[in-house]
Design a protein around this motif. Sequence first.
Motif, PDB file in Angstrom:
ATOM      1  N   LYS A  29      -1.048  34.464 -10.305  1.00 18.02           N
ATOM      2  CA  LYS A  29      -0.916  35.931 -10.356  1.00 18.02           C
ATOM      3  C   LYS A  29      -2.073  36.625 -11.058  1.00 18.02           C
ATOM      4  CE  LYS A  29       4.064  35.611 -10.068  1.00 18.02           C
ATOM      5  NZ  LYS A  29       5.344  35.909 -10.678  1.00 18.02           N
ATOM      6  N   GLN A  30      -3.214  35.935 -11.185  1.00 17.54           N
ATOM      7  CA  GLN A  30      -4.426  36.525 -11.745  1.00 17.54           C
ATOM      8  C   GLN A  30      -5.519  36.460 -10.690  1.00 17.54           C
ATOM      9  OE1 GLN A  30      -5.646  35.165 -15.669  1.00 17.54           O
ATOM     10  NE2 GLN A  30      -3.613  34.285 -15.988  1.00 17.54           N
ATOM     11  N   LYS A  31      -6.384  37.471 -10.664  1.00 14.39           N
ATOM     12  CA  LYS A  31      -7.488  37.487  -9.705  1.00 14.39           C
ATOM     13  C   LYS A  31      -8.723  36.871 -10.347  1.00 14.39           C
ATOM     14  CE  LYS A  31      -5.805  41.433  -7.187  1.00 14.39           C
ATOM     15  NZ  LYS A  31      -5.687  41.097  -5.813  1.00 14.39           N
ATOM     16  N   PHE A  32      -9.404  36.032  -9.543  1.00 10.49           N
ATOM     17  CA  PHE A  32     -10.611  35.361 -10.001  1.00 10.49           C
ATOM     18  C   PHE A  32     -11.697  35.453  -8.942  1.00 10.49           C
ATOM     19  CE2 PHE A  32      -7.257  33.129 -12.327  1.00 10.49           C
ATOM     20  CZ  PHE A  32      -7.774  33.138 -13.603  1.00 10.49           C
ATOM     21  N   ALA A  33     -12.927  35.242  -9.378  1.00  5.30           N
ATOM     22  CA  ALA A  33     -14.066  35.101  -8.472  1.00  5.30           C
ATOM     23  C   ALA A  33     -14.693  33.756  -8.786  1.00  5.30           C
ATOM     24  CB  ALA A  33     -15.073  36.220  -8.682  1.00  5.30           C
ATOM     25  N   GLY A  34     -15.189  33.099  -7.753  1.00  6.87           N
ATOM     26  CA  GLY A  34     -15.807  31.797  -7.958  1.00  6.87           C
ATOM     27  C   GLY A  34     -16.809  31.481  -6.868  1.00  6.87           C
ATOM     28  N   ILE A  35     -17.372  30.301  -6.945  1.00  7.31           N
ATOM     29  CA  ILE A  35     -18.403  29.841  -6.017  1.00  7.31           C
ATOM     30  C   ILE A  35     -17.868  28.638  -5.238  1.00  7.31           C
ATOM     31  CG2 ILE A  35     -20.761  28.928  -5.802  1.00  7.31           C
ATOM     32  CD1 ILE A  35     -20.709  31.766  -6.887  1.00  7.31           C
ATOM     33  N   VAL A  36     -18.064  28.664  -3.915  1.00  3.05           N
ATOM     34  CA  VAL A  36     -17.662  27.534  -3.074  1.00  3.05           C
ATOM     35  C   VAL A  36     -18.575  26.350  -3.386  1.00  3.05           C
ATOM     36  CG1 VAL A  36     -17.474  26.685  -0.706  1.00  3.05           C
ATOM     37  CG2 VAL A  36     -16.810  29.043  -1.230  1.00  3.05           C
ATOM     38  N   GLU A  37     -17.972  25.225  -3.780  1.00  2.00           N
ATOM     39  CA  GLU A  37     -18.740  24.024  -4.103  1.00  2.00           C
ATOM     40  C   GLU A  37     -18.693  22.981  -2.998  1.00  2.00           C
ATOM     41  OE1 GLU A  37     -19.102  22.394  -7.780  1.00  2.00           O
ATOM     42  OE2 GLU A  37     -19.619  24.363  -8.553  1.00  2.00           O
ATOM     43  N   LYS A  38     -17.530  22.896  -2.301  1.00  2.00           N
ATOM     44  CA  LYS A  38     -17.373  21.860  -1.280  1.00  2.00           C
ATOM     45  C   LYS A  38     -16.375  22.340  -0.240  1.00  2.00           C
ATOM     46  CE  LYS A  38     -16.679  16.921  -0.790  1.00  2.00           C
ATOM     47  NZ  LYS A  38     -16.402  15.660  -1.445  1.00  2.00           N
ATOM     48  N   ARG A  39     -16.595  21.925   1.011  1.00 10.02           N
ATOM     49  CA  ARG A  39     -15.723  22.290   2.125  1.00 10.02           C
ATOM     50  C   ARG A  39     -14.849  21.101   2.493  1.00 10.02           C
ATOM     51  NH1 ARG A  39     -17.858  25.273   7.280  1.00 10.02           N
ATOM     52  NH2 ARG A  39     -19.499  25.566   5.800  1.00 10.02           N
ATOM     53  N   TYR A  40     -13.559  21.360   2.655  1.00 13.07           N
ATOM     54  CA  TYR A  40     -12.613  20.348   3.141  1.00 13.07           C
ATOM     55  C   TYR A  40     -12.071  20.812   4.486  1.00 13.07           C
ATOM     56  CZ  TYR A  40     -12.797  18.656  -1.657  1.00 13.07           C
ATOM     57  OH  TYR A  40     -13.226  18.188  -2.867  1.00 13.07           O
ATOM     58  N   THR A  41     -11.117  20.083   5.060  1.00  9.81           N
ATOM     59  CA  THR A  41     -10.599  20.408   6.383  1.00  9.81           C
ATOM     60  C   THR A  41      -9.991  21.808   6.445  1.00  9.81           C
ATOM     61  OG1 THR A  41     -10.154  18.081   6.781  1.00  9.81           O
ATOM     62  CG2 THR A  41      -9.052  19.649   8.226  1.00  9.81           C
ATOM     63  N   ASN A  42      -9.097  22.146   5.531  1.00  6.87           N
ATOM     64  CA  ASN A  42      -8.436  23.453   5.549  1.00  6.87           C
ATOM     65  C   ASN A  42      -8.588  24.223   4.251  1.00  6.87           C
ATOM     66  OD1 ASN A  42      -7.268  23.208   8.167  1.00  6.87           O
ATOM     67  ND2 ASN A  42      -5.853  21.742   7.299  1.00  6.87           N
ATOM     68  N   SER A  43      -9.492  23.789   3.391  1.00  2.00           N
ATOM     69  CA  SER A  43      -9.612  24.423   2.083  1.00  2.00           C
ATOM     70  C   SER A  43     -11.017  24.222   1.528  1.00  2.00           C
ATOM     71  CB  SER A  43      -8.576  23.837   1.132  1.00  2.00           C
ATOM     72  OG  SER A  43      -8.739  22.445   1.047  1.00  2.00           O
ATOM     73  N   PHE A  44     -11.228  24.801   0.342  1.00  2.00           N
ATOM     74  CA  PHE A  44     -12.528  24.719  -0.315  1.00  2.00           C
ATOM     75  C   PHE A  44     -12.340  24.414  -1.795  1.00  2.00           C
ATOM     76  CE2 PHE A  44     -13.164  27.404   3.335  1.00  2.00           C
ATOM     77  CZ  PHE A  44     -14.381  26.980   3.841  1.00  2.00           C
TER      78      PHE A  44
END
Length: 87
Positions: A29-44
């Motif tokens: 229930k908190q908003k965050f910002a981040g950086i994509v480090e790795k790609r998976y099949t349906n998620s990051f």
Amino acid sequence: MSFLAKNTELSPEQAKYDVGDQVAFTLEKQKFAGIVEKRYTNSFLISFNSDDPAIVDKYHNKVVINNKKLKMIKAAPHKKEEPKKED
């Protein structure tokens, strides 16, 4: 023929994110910002920072988020590959 072949096609949601992109998401229930480090099949895998000690202790500044739960903030700059010159 391999029965363990990986699905290499990306869904439209996945295709809009790449490693290095800055994304927004909600976690506990908190908003965050981040950086994509790795790609998976349906998620990051997303790296992020938090001032909440409970969040830091539980997630250690990394979390896997479903691609449908992400929103793009800023795309990472991508280098265009130049064709290799043959001598």
